[in-house]
Write a protein that holds these residues in place. Structure first.
Motif, PDB file in Angstrom:
ATOM      1  N   HIS A   1       0.792  -1.218   0.000  1.00  0.00           N
ATOM      2  CA  HIS A   1       0.000   0.000   0.000  1.00  0.00           C
ATOM      3  C   HIS A   1       0.826   1.270   0.000  1.00  0.00           C
ATOM      4  CE1 HIS A   1      -2.880  -3.032   1.267  1.00  0.00           C
ATOM      5  NE2 HIS A   1      -3.806  -2.232   0.783  1.00  0.00           N
TER       6      HIS A   1
ATOM      7  N   THR B   1      -1.887   3.545   8.394  1.00  0.00           N
ATOM      8  CA  THR B   1      -2.846   2.510   8.767  1.00  0.00           C
ATOM      9  C   THR B   1      -2.410   1.808  10.044  1.00  0.00           C
ATOM     10  OG1 THR B   1      -3.023   2.151   6.410  1.00  0.00           O
ATOM     11  CG2 THR B   1      -4.200   0.626   7.818  1.00  0.00           C
TER      12      THR B   1
ATOM     13  N   GLN C   1      -4.338   1.599  13.525  1.00  0.00           N
ATOM     14  CA  GLN C   1      -4.707   0.354  14.210  1.00  0.00           C
ATOM     15  C   GLN C   1      -4.260   0.374  15.664  1.00  0.00           C
ATOM     16  OE1 GLN C   1      -2.746  -2.472  11.759  1.00  0.00           O
ATOM     17  NE2 GLN C   1      -4.526  -2.876  10.479  1.00  0.00           N
TER      18      GLN C   1
END
Lengths: 358, 209
Positions: free
Chosen positions: A8, A16, A20
């Motif tokens: 990604h 990300t 998280q």
């Protein structure tokens, strides 16, 4: 994690992962507030009291009130204390308690870092937890905290050994140290859970004993009653945290309770089937739903089991009287260690001669 | 995500940055171990050094070794260090006095150590392969298992036996059975029932036993 980042792109991947981690932290802290209340409520119910019931409906806001109180109080550092180590100890406790959660899978694929050596990582980080206590006890420069921390260190090191052997039995059964694979090995109903392991019926008596021993060792490892000798209010006033007040004390306490919840989730992952429900039915029907919805269901099962384990922890605190120190050491070294060692031999023999793994 | 990717330091800028940060922390904490005045601080720096070297091992892909380093050295050995050092009543001034006289020996040992490592590194030409964490195996754990339990099984068991002998020796040396000391017999204690310890008497009033 690194594979994800490569897929990604660097920036999105890192964002990300940080997202998280933040999500995990916030959810953990929020659920901790209510688990703490549950702990006190269960304790009260056993004693036929009402427990905290003033702040908010049913006392639901009690933990937040306590939180505010801890934050607003004055931080007192004893004059003879080693200031840096004194303040470092609670921070270390809390950091380590959070760090373990990086590898806990709460649903298929819902994990911050799916390490190959996940269970070993958990074991390593939880074995570091003892430093927060030793450092806190030593830096206070006072007798009671020091005695409490020495007791606690000896206790945690002792029970770590048997916990290690119990974990090895599970690793042998699964053939992997990856937590997601350990959970997947228990899919297909409660009879495949490692507690019962009815699919390897000969191992049933061994694994049940291992589960109970893991539970008791977890109590000792987290310094919970009946093994709360480091705190022993009646002898050591409060053990290693006598000199702590306000926010540092709060950090210690959050770390302690996080470790308890972590031990509960380890019990769930290693023995109680992780995110799998007790009865596997309608796999084809479930496959129609989007993955995130299915995962939410898995998450619900995981949380329900963790709360159940926490309930057991709370119940034990209320029901069982405190152990004497020599009894504690005897239980750890003379009973748990040989039993778990024998269990490792039995499970290893079973795995080799009954051909469990491919 | 669980899939393995061969990690080589320098392949990825993030890894390179992580390596330099970790290496700097290891160096600083290693220097602090000997520079710290308080022995407890020394041990705490040592723990940081252990922990950070575990991070370095993770970077080259030897995750199993890294975890073992943390479990064994940080989780058990360093705790014992800390125990012993905390119990000592050390006079810091006295401790500092011998520093200069020990300095030559310390420096000599350090130089010898560096020379040995350099010799070993240069003797093996292909340095990249020397630090391959999983030669001919899928994971680091498998590679170590292959070496210990298949290639050198007998030697491994022999070393285990030597350790066992050492342990028994230590126990035998320190075990003393002093006579006339009352000992606890747990089995006897737990087997004791009420009827073994008490008896019910029908005492007449005013007479006593």
């Amino acid at each position: 994690m690194s594979a994800f980042i490569q897929e990604h792109g660097l920036l999105f991947g890192w964002l990300t992962v940080i997202g998280q981690i933040l999500l995990f932290t916030i959810v953990l802290l929020l659920s901790l507030a209510f688990l703490l209340l549950m702990d006190r409520k269960v304790w009260a119910a056993v004693m036929m009291r009402k427990g905290p019931n003033v702040v908010g409906p049913f006392g639901l806001m009690q933990s937040f009130a306590d939180f505010g109180k801890f934050l607003l109080k004055e931080i007192i550092i004893p004059a003879g204390a080693n200031k840096t180590v004194f303040l470092l100890a609670p921070i270390l406790s809390l950091t380590l308690a959070f760090a373990s959660w990086a590898v806990i899978p709460v649903a298929p694929g819902w994990v911050v870092s799916d390490l190959n050596v996940g269970i070993l990582y958990l074991f390593a980080v939880s074995s570091l937890g003892v430093y927060g206590i030793i450092m806190g006890g030593w830096a206070s420069n006072s007798k009671y905290p020091f005695l409490g921390s020495l007791r606690s260190a000896a206790q945690m090191v002792s029970y770590e050994v048997s916990i290690g052997f119990i974990i090895i039995t599970v690793i042998l059964l699964v053939g992997s140290m990856n937590l997601s694979e350990i959970v997947d090995n228990q899919s297909g109903g409660f009879w495949t859970w490692h507690v019962f392991s009815f699919n390897h019926i000969l191992l049933f008596p061994v694994m049940v004993v291992m589960f109970v021993m893991f539970f008791v060792s977890a109590l000792a490892e987290t310094n919970r009653p009946p093994f709360d000798l480091p705190e022993a209010e009646s002898e050591l006033v409060a053990g290693y945290q006598v000199e702590y007040s306000s926010t540092p004390y709060l950090l210690f306490m959050i770390g302690e309770y996080l470790n308890i919840v972590l031990m509960c989730s380890m019990m769930v992952i290693l023995f109680m089937g992780g995110w799998h429900g007790p009865i596997a039915f309608g796999e084809d029907f479930i496959a129609n739903f989007p993955q995130w919805l299915v995962n939410l269901g898995h998450l619900a099962w995981f949380m329900a089991k963790v709360v159940f384990c926490f309930f057991l922890f709370a119940l034990v605190k209320a029901v069982v009287p405190r152990y004497r120190y020599d009894q504690l050491m005897r239980l750890g070294w003379k009973i748990f260690l040989p039993t778990s060692l024998v269990a490792v031999f039995i499970v290893a023999g079973y795995v080799v001669y009954m051909g469990v793994q491919s | 995500m669980a899939a393995r990717a061969v990690a080589r330091i320098g392949a990825d800028p993030v890894e390179l940055i992580a390596f330099y940060i970790l290496a700097a922390i290891v160096t600083i904490s290693a220097v602090s171990v000997i520079a710290a005045k308080n022995p407890v601080h020394s041990v705490l720096w040592l723990i940081l050094a252990f922990f950070t070297s575990a991070g370095l091992l993770v970077l080259i892909g030897a995750e199993f070794l890294a975890m073992l380093l943390v479990v064994v050295y940080v989780g058990a050995v360093a705790v014992l260090f800390l125990f012993v050092v905390m119990m000592l009543d050390v006079d810091f001034v006295e401790l500092k006095q011998g520093f200069l006289s020990y300095l030559p020996f310390g420096a000599l040992m350090g130089i010898a150590f560096i020379a040995e490592i350099a010799l070993a590194t240069f003797a093996r030409g292909d340095t990249a392969d020397n630090f391959n964490p999983y030669p001919g195996a899928e994971t680091n754990a498998e590679a170590i298992g292959q070496v210990m339990y298949t290639d050198y099984l007998l030697l491994f068991q022999l070393s285990g036996l030597i350790l066992l002998v050492a342990m028994i020796g230590a126990i035998v040396l320190t075990l003393r059975h002093r006579p006339h000391v009352k000992r606890q017999n747990i089995a006897k204690q737990t087997a004791r029932r009420r009827k073994d310890a008490t008896r019910q008497l029908d005492v007449k009033s005013g007479e006593g036993l």
